[in-house]
Design a protein around this motif. Structure first.
Motif, PDB file in Angstrom:
ATOM      1  N   ALA A  80       0.906  -1.423  -0.182  1.00 30.55           N
ATOM      2  CA  ALA A  80      -0.394  -0.334  -0.180  1.00 30.55           C
ATOM      3  C   ALA A  80       0.730   1.352  -0.234  1.00 30.55           C
ATOM      4  O   ALA A  80       1.777   1.590   0.505  1.00 30.55           O
ATOM      5  N   SER A  81       0.084   1.919  -0.602  1.00 28.12           N
ATOM      6  CA  SER A  81       1.123   3.776  -1.052  1.00 28.12           C
ATOM      7  C   SER A  81       0.821   4.300   0.424  1.00 28.12           C
ATOM      8  O   SER A  81       1.303   5.347   1.234  1.00 28.12           O
ATOM      9  N   GLU A  82      -0.181   3.921   0.835  1.00 27.36           N
ATOM     10  CA  GLU A  82      -0.870   4.625   2.664  1.00 27.36           C
ATOM     11  C   GLU A  82      -1.099   3.794   3.243  1.00 27.36           C
ATOM     12  O   GLU A  82      -2.342   3.173   2.500  1.00 27.36           O
ATOM     13  N   VAL A 102      -9.613  -2.212   1.359  1.00 24.06           N
ATOM     14  CA  VAL A 102      -9.074  -2.026   0.254  1.00 24.06           C
ATOM     15  C   VAL A 102      -8.182  -0.776  -0.204  1.00 24.06           C
ATOM     16  O   VAL A 102      -8.582   0.506   0.714  1.00 24.06           O
ATOM     17  N   LEU A 103      -6.666  -0.564  -0.399  1.00 25.41           N
ATOM     18  CA  LEU A 103      -5.523   0.873  -0.494  1.00 25.41           C
ATOM     19  C   LEU A 103      -5.125   1.605  -1.223  1.00 25.41           C
ATOM     20  O   LEU A 103      -5.304   0.348  -2.464  1.00 25.41           O
ATOM     21  N   LYS A 104      -4.770   2.251  -1.656  1.00 25.78           N
ATOM     22  CA  LYS A 104      -4.131   2.405  -2.296  1.00 25.78           C
ATOM     23  C   LYS A 104      -2.383   2.077  -2.448  1.00 25.78           C
ATOM     24  O   LYS A 104      -2.286   1.741  -1.652  1.00 25.78           O
ATOM     25  N   LYS A 105      -2.693   1.662  -3.794  1.00 25.11           N
ATOM     26  CA  LYS A 105      -1.786   0.670  -4.439  1.00 25.11           C
ATOM     27  C   LYS A 105      -0.717   1.039  -4.009  1.00 25.11           C
ATOM     28  O   LYS A 105       0.037   2.612  -4.641  1.00 25.11           O
ATOM     29  N   SER A 106       0.688   0.213  -4.342  1.00 22.98           N
ATOM     30  CA  SER A 106       1.859   1.035  -4.365  1.00 22.98           C
ATOM     31  C   SER A 106       2.212  -0.041  -5.280  1.00 22.98           C
ATOM     32  O   SER A 106       1.873  -0.300  -5.948  1.00 22.98           O
ATOM     33  N   ALA A 107       3.765   0.352  -5.759  1.00 20.51           N
ATOM     34  CA  ALA A 107       4.726   0.022  -7.455  1.00 20.51           C
ATOM     35  C   ALA A 107       4.705  -1.242  -7.210  1.00 20.51           C
ATOM     36  O   ALA A 107       5.135  -1.634  -8.409  1.00 20.51           O
ATOM     37  N   LEU A 108       4.528  -1.544  -6.460  1.00 18.76           N
ATOM     38  CA  LEU A 108       4.932  -3.247  -6.015  1.00 18.76           C
ATOM     39  C   LEU A 108       4.613  -4.617  -6.534  1.00 18.76           C
ATOM     40  O   LEU A 108       3.826  -5.247  -7.264  1.00 18.76           O
ATOM     41  N   VAL A 109       2.912  -3.181  -6.892  1.00 20.20           N
ATOM     42  CA  VAL A 109       2.069  -4.520  -6.810  1.00 20.20           C
ATOM     43  C   VAL A 109       1.898  -4.053  -8.056  1.00 20.20           C
ATOM     44  O   VAL A 109       0.620  -3.374  -9.139  1.00 20.20           O
TER      45      VAL A 109
END
Ligand code: TXA
Ligand code: MG
Length: 343
Positions: A80-82, A102-109
Motif C-alpha cells: 500500500a502507498s498509504e 482496499v488501500l491505495k496500491k504501491s508500485a510493487l503491485v
C-alpha cells in the motif's frame, strides 16, 4: 496437468508438504489453499505470469481485481502507498481474520492484480496453513475464491478437487472452512470508510471500531448496471449452482405454504431445520433459524449439494440480515440472480 494434493495431518506441526508447495509457488504455479473464509486460488502476487494463470484457470473477467494475502501488517504496508489511521485501527482489531481492506496500491503491485485500479485489496488471513505458506515463502499471495467463475465458492478440499483437479498445480487440504463466506471488504482509500462487500466480519463490528461507515449500494440490493461498481465482483450473477435459485422472503408459515404449492418437477427447499417437517418437497436444512454463523458455514456446501441431487429449482428461505446474516443474504441474492420473492 498433474495436481499434487497435500493433506497435512490435522493438529500437528508436521510440515513435510511445505517445501514442495513453496517450490511450486516460487516457480509461478497456482495452488488451491485453505483460508478460514473459503479456499483461495493462490499464486505469487508479484509474478505477472502467475497472476495471469489465476484469471485463465478461473475463467475470471479481466476487470475483476484480486485480493492479495499477507502474513503481517508490515507485509501489507509494502503493498500500500498509504496506510491511514482507519486501516491501523481495523488491522489492530480484525487481522488476522476475514477482513479485506482496499488501500491505495504501491508500485510493487502489478496492474494485473488490481485490474488497472489505483487500489489493491489486502487481507491477512487467520487460517494457520495459509499463514504458514505465506510466512515461509515470504510471498504475498493473490487469491480469488477457488471456484470456477460464477459457481459457489469452495469451503472444503473436495469442492476444490471437483472444480480444479488437473487445472492447478496443487491443492492443500485444510479441512472445512470455519467462516464459510468470503471476507468483508472495506475501502479505506477514500475520505470515508466504505463497505463494499459484506462477509465474515459483521458491519456492526466495523462500525464499533470506525464510528463511521458508508455502504456501497451493492451491499444490500441490486447494483445499477449504469453505475460503476465499487467491488467489480459484486455485479455478476455469482455463487450460483446449476439449479435456478429463488430467494423467498417471508414468515415460516407463508414460506412453507409457498413451497408446498409451488408447481413443477425437481423443486427443492433450502429451509431452516424447524421448517423441514412441514414441507412436502425434498429439502435441505441450512441451520436452525437463529444460528447465522452456521448458515454462513453451510451455505456454499448446500448450494453444491443441490447440483449433486439434480435439483432444477431451489426455493431458499431468506435468513435474518443481521450480523453475518447480511453476507449470507448477499450471496443468496446473487446466486438467485436477484430473483427475490416477497410473500
Ligand atoms: O475471503 C475472501 O475474501 C476470499 C479468500 C480466498 O480470501 N477471496 C475472495 O476473492 O473472495 P474473490 O476474488 O472471489 O472476491 C474478491 C472481491 C471481488 O468482488 C473484487 O471485485 C473485489 O474483491 N476487489 C478486489 N480488489 C479490489 C479493489 N482494489 N477495489 C475494489 N474491489 C476489489
Ligand atoms: Mg469469489
Amino acid at each position: 496437468m498433474q495436481t499434487r494434493i497435500f493433506k497435512p495431518l490435522p493438529d500437528t506441526l508436521e510440515e513435510s508438504w511445505l517445501p514442495e508447495l513453496i517450490e511450486i509457488l516460487k516457480a509461478g504455479g497456482v495452488a488451491a489453499l485453505p483460508t478460514e473464509t473459503v479456499y483461495g486460488l493462490s499464486a505469487n502476487a508479484l509474478d505477472e505470469g502467475a497472476v495471469d494463470s489465476i484469471f485463465r484457470i478461473k475463467g475470471r473477467p479481466q476487470d475483476n481485481p484480486l485480493i492479495v494475502h499477507v502474513a503481517s501488517v508490515e507485509m501489507a504496508k509494502t503493498l500500500a502507498s498509504e496506510f491511514p489511521p482507519a486501516a491501523e485501527r481495523l488491522a489492530e482489531r480484525f487481522w488476522p481474520g476475514p477482513l479485506t481492506m482496499v488501500l491505495k496500491k504501491s508500485a510493487l503491485v502489478p496492474d494485473g492484480v488490481s485490474a488497472g485500479l489505483p487500489t489493491v485489496g489486502i487481507r491477512f488471513p487467520a487460517h494457520p496453513l495459509m499463514r504458514r505458506v505465506i510466512e515461509k515463502s515470504g510471498l504475498p499471495l493473490a487469491a480469488p475464491s477457488a471456484n470456477l467463475s460464477g459457481y459457489p465458492s469452495p469451503t472444503n478440499a473436495e469442492h476444490c478437487i471437483a472444480d480444479l483437479l488437473g487445472r492447478v498445480d496443487a491443492i492443500l487440504d485444510g479441512g472445512a472452512c470455519s467462516v464459510g463466506v468470503e471476507s468483508t471488504i472495506v475501502s479505506v482509500a477514500g475520505a470515508r470508510p466504505r463497505l463494499l462487500r459484506p462477509g465474515g466480519i459483521p458491519p456492526e463490528a466495523l462500525i464499533a471500531v470506525l464510528g463511521d461507515l458508508e455502504w456501497d449500494r451493492a451491499v444490500s440490493g441490486e447494483s445499477d448496471p449504469s453505475c460503476p461498481v465499487a467491488a467489480p465482483g459484486m455485479k455478476y450473477r455469482h455463487y450460483a449452482p446449476r439449479a435456478q435459485v429463488r430467494l423467498v422472503v417471508g414468515g415460516r408459515e407463508q414460506y412453507c405454504q409457498f413451497v408446498n404449492h409451488y408447481p413443477g418437477e425437481g423443486v427443492y427447499a433450502l429451509c431452516f431445520s424447524e421448517e423441514q417437517r412441514e414441507l412436502n418437497r425434498p429439502s435441505l436444512a441450512l441451520c436452525n433459524e437463529d444460528d447465522l454463523p452456521e448458515a454462513a458455514r453451510r451455505l456454499f456446501w448446500a448450494l453444491r449439494e443441490f447440483d449433486e441431487k439434480g435439483a432444477k429449482t431451489v426455493l431458499a428461505h431468506c435468513p435474518n440480515r443481521e450480523g453475518v446474516g447480511l453476507a449470507v443474504y448477499n450471496r443468496l441474492l446473487r446466486a438467485a440472480a436477484f430473483d427475490e420473492i416477497e410473500l
